[in-house]
Scaffold this motif. Sequence first.
Motif, short mmCIF file in Angstrom:
data_model
loop_
_atom_site.label_atom_id
_atom_site.label_comp_id
_atom_site.label_asym_id
_atom_site.label_seq_id
_atom_site.Cartn_x
_atom_site.Cartn_y
_atom_site.Cartn_z
N CYS A 39 56.03 -7.10 15.35
CA CYS A 39 56.35 -5.93 16.15
C CYS A 39 55.70 -6.08 17.52
O CYS A 39 54.46 -6.09 17.63
N VAL A 53 54.71 3.89 14.11
CA VAL A 53 54.33 2.49 13.88
C VAL A 53 53.24 2.40 12.82
O VAL A 53 53.26 1.52 11.95
N SER A 99 65.25 -1.06 17.60
CA SER A 99 64.42 0.10 17.29
C SER A 99 65.20 1.40 17.12
O SER A 99 64.61 2.42 16.77
#
Length: 276
Positions: A39, A53, A99
Amino acid sequence: MVEDYSGLMSIYSKESPDLLRNAFDSILAQTILPKEFVCVLDGPIGLKLTEVVKWFKSECSNRNIKIVFVKNTVNCGLGVSLAEGLRACSYEYIGRFDSDDLNNPERMEVMLNYMNEDKNQDIAVVGSQIAEFSDSPQRLIGRRKVPISFNEVAQKVFLRNPLNHMTVVFRKSIILAVDGYKDMPGFEDYYLWMRLIDNGYKITNVPDTLVYAHVDGNTYARRGGIGYLRKELKFQYSVYSQNIIGTPTFVRNILFRGIVRLLPQKWLAGLYKLLH
């Protein structure tokens, strides 16, 4: 059957936390989960995105998925971020994830099976078809069909992008062999596909619709205007100066694609939908 792969995603501050959470959910629902997920945090992302996250990191831990963070101190753009993320991936097979898009649960299983077939050992990148949605994937507003065979891809690559970037799976060693992603705003993936083909590698697509891509009212409008025209000119000059395209193709692309970038937003959106 190859089951070991890295997932790769870049995130920046303007992402929607809700869409990001849904995208992560669709990754965690894959029938074959990644062994690791890289990521790239492209600059500071703010509190809300950070919480999403952190949640994803916890869910990865629960599933024995190694998560790797690459952090840019400032926003560097998609090309730079994916180049950094690519180098951080441990596995030969890498699945690109966006995303704000939703992945069919069988996406990676279909792709990995395809790449692992004996007849496809020379395929560097494979993508899929996409369906587009705005509010809900149950209410589709469009599709983007891309060519299936390599011959079709090779014929059309100089006219338009032959892959849906958010769907691709590729072999890391081959991507690195052509020096990976470059800083080419708006054309990071297209530039990579052209260089792969120019170096004799094959790219293709499966006929399945494996990703539901989120679009909004500005998705197509963002691909027009003077700013995007400058990006288009930079991209076309780059592939021309490297002899990837010849003079006739360069002139045609500058004229046709340049004019398209200057169309009114409604016309531009209509043209993109027509081409899909």
